[in-house]
Scaffold this motif. Sequence first.
Motif, short mmCIF file in Angstrom:
data_model
loop_
_atom_site.label_atom_id
_atom_site.label_comp_id
_atom_site.label_asym_id
_atom_site.label_seq_id
_atom_site.Cartn_x
_atom_site.Cartn_y
_atom_site.Cartn_z
N THR A 1 0.81 -1.22 0.00
CA THR A 1 0.00 0.00 0.00
C THR A 1 0.84 1.27 0.00
O THR A 1 0.33 2.36 0.25
CB THR A 1 -0.94 0.01 1.21
N GLY A 2 2.14 1.13 -0.25
CA GLY A 2 2.99 2.32 -0.31
C GLY A 2 4.10 2.34 0.72
O GLY A 2 5.05 3.13 0.60
N ASN A 3 4.03 1.48 1.72
CA ASN A 3 5.06 1.40 2.75
C ASN A 3 5.55 -0.03 2.89
O ASN A 3 4.76 -0.97 2.79
CB ASN A 3 4.53 1.89 4.10
N ILE A 4 6.83 -0.18 3.13
CA ILE A 4 7.42 -1.50 3.33
C ILE A 4 7.98 -1.55 4.76
O ILE A 4 8.67 -0.62 5.20
CB ILE A 4 8.51 -1.79 2.27
N THR A 5 7.70 -2.61 5.49
CA THR A 5 8.08 -2.72 6.89
C THR A 5 9.14 -3.81 7.09
O THR A 5 9.42 -4.60 6.17
CB THR A 5 6.86 -3.06 7.76
N ARG A 6 9.69 -3.86 8.28
CA ARG A 6 10.64 -4.93 8.61
C ARG A 6 9.98 -6.29 8.49
O ARG A 6 10.59 -7.26 8.07
CB ARG A 6 11.18 -4.73 10.03
N LYS A 7 8.71 -6.35 8.89
CA LYS A 7 7.97 -7.60 8.78
C LYS A 7 7.87 -8.05 7.32
O LYS A 7 8.01 -9.23 7.01
CB LYS A 7 6.58 -7.44 9.39
N ASP A 8 7.64 -7.09 6.42
CA ASP A 8 7.57 -7.41 5.00
C ASP A 8 8.89 -7.98 4.49
O ASP A 8 8.90 -8.93 3.69
CB ASP A 8 7.21 -6.16 4.18
N LEU A 9 9.99 -7.43 4.98
CA LEU A 9 11.32 -7.89 4.55
C LEU A 9 11.60 -9.30 5.03
O LEU A 9 12.41 -10.02 4.41
CB LEU A 9 12.40 -6.94 5.05
N LYS A 10 10.95 -9.71 6.12
CA LYS A 10 11.20 -11.03 6.69
C LYS A 10 10.16 -12.07 6.26
O LYS A 10 10.29 -13.25 6.57
CB LYS A 10 11.22 -10.95 8.22
N THR A 11 9.11 -11.60 5.56
CA THR A 11 8.04 -12.51 5.14
C THR A 11 8.43 -13.19 3.83
O THR A 11 8.59 -12.52 2.81
CB THR A 11 6.72 -11.75 4.95
N PRO A 12 8.57 -14.51 3.81
CA PRO A 12 9.03 -15.20 2.60
C PRO A 12 7.99 -15.16 1.48
O PRO A 12 6.80 -15.37 1.70
CB PRO A 12 9.23 -16.64 3.07
N THR A 13 8.44 -14.82 0.30
CA THR A 13 7.69 -14.99 -0.95
C THR A 13 8.72 -15.40 -1.99
O THR A 13 9.94 -15.25 -1.76
CB THR A 13 7.00 -13.69 -1.42
N PRO A 14 8.33 -15.92 -3.13
CA PRO A 14 9.30 -16.28 -4.16
C PRO A 14 10.16 -15.09 -4.62
O PRO A 14 11.24 -15.29 -5.18
CB PRO A 14 8.43 -16.80 -5.30
N TYR A 15 9.67 -13.86 -4.35
CA TYR A 15 10.36 -12.67 -4.84
C TYR A 15 11.15 -11.94 -3.74
O TYR A 15 11.78 -10.92 -4.02
CB TYR A 15 9.35 -11.70 -5.47
#
Length: 349
Positions: free
Chosen positions: A268-282
């Motif tokens: 939604t426009g912001n990236i958090t530490r949690k997002d950086l640690k959440t696994p996705t293929p990308y």
Amino acid sequence: MSSPQKSTKKKNSKTSFKPKALLFIIAGLMLLATMILSASLWKDYPVEGKKQMLAINHGDTYSQFIDRLAKNKQVSFPIILKIYQRFMIHDSMKAGVYEVKEGMSVRQVLDMISNSENAQLNRILVIEGATFKQLKNALKNDELVTKELVHLSDAEILKELNIPFSHPEGLFAPNTYFFAKGETDRKILTDLYQHQMKALDKAWENRASDLPYKNKYEALIMASIIEKETNVDHELDKVSGVFVRRLKIGMRLQTDPTVIYGMGDQYTGNITRKDLKTPTPYNTYTNYGLPPTPIALPSDKAIEAAMHPDHSDYIYFVATGNGGHKFSTNLDDHNRAVQEYLAVIRSKK
């Protein structure tokens, strides 16, 4: 008895003067209005040669268009043009490419671009770093494009176009293209795909030696990451060099744009530490190597940069906060650069 007669003649002389003065004023105002209209609405639209093409993009407005003409000193009294548009056209500008002939007045041009039926060509703007989803939506919303494919799924579109890839991202070239009014989305996508593959093939043939890519598709993936990381041309090969060196030494790429792409609509426009640690293929913070597909539509320049990284020792970079990035060869220098960036951001707040 003679005195009243003289007085009456004098009085009649005064009253007869008023209508003449009023007529003179009205005539002067009419002349002024004619001069203003001649310098604005009736003035010839500036054309180089006998005719030229005028491109109107989606989202362009009459106000912006008139202001641009006035700024370039191509029209006078722009307020008159805006008043005319407001009360006489009652419509918005329509995207397309219009033919303006020598001798056409500004008023005629304003009228012409309010009707897409007058367009000779359609201008499709594919922005560098846009995603295939954005390209697809642009075609879907373009009233001058004949829709054959955009209602299909991505996999179905690739099948219809006989494209031998399982994912459409990165396969279509960003640029500004002109198509005939009513052109099909099938033809447009085919042209964009062929242009991108031609640029990729040429760059791959002339690539630098010792690159860590298994094939040209991996180079396209890298080009898309480079495209998203910087819009400064002279930094493209530096960013490429950082990521190429990281691949070679087995270091994670750790690039935010890949994480954002993997988040999809959740971003939604912001990236958090949690997002950086959440696994996705990308997520290149949790995964080693390149992501599975490109993350955007890379330009020719980004593709060239992926094939020709710089030869420095940089393995880190961070935004300066004032445009561009600061590159570092070691973690200590990089951490200082990060703190400098954060200080700039705080000062702007």
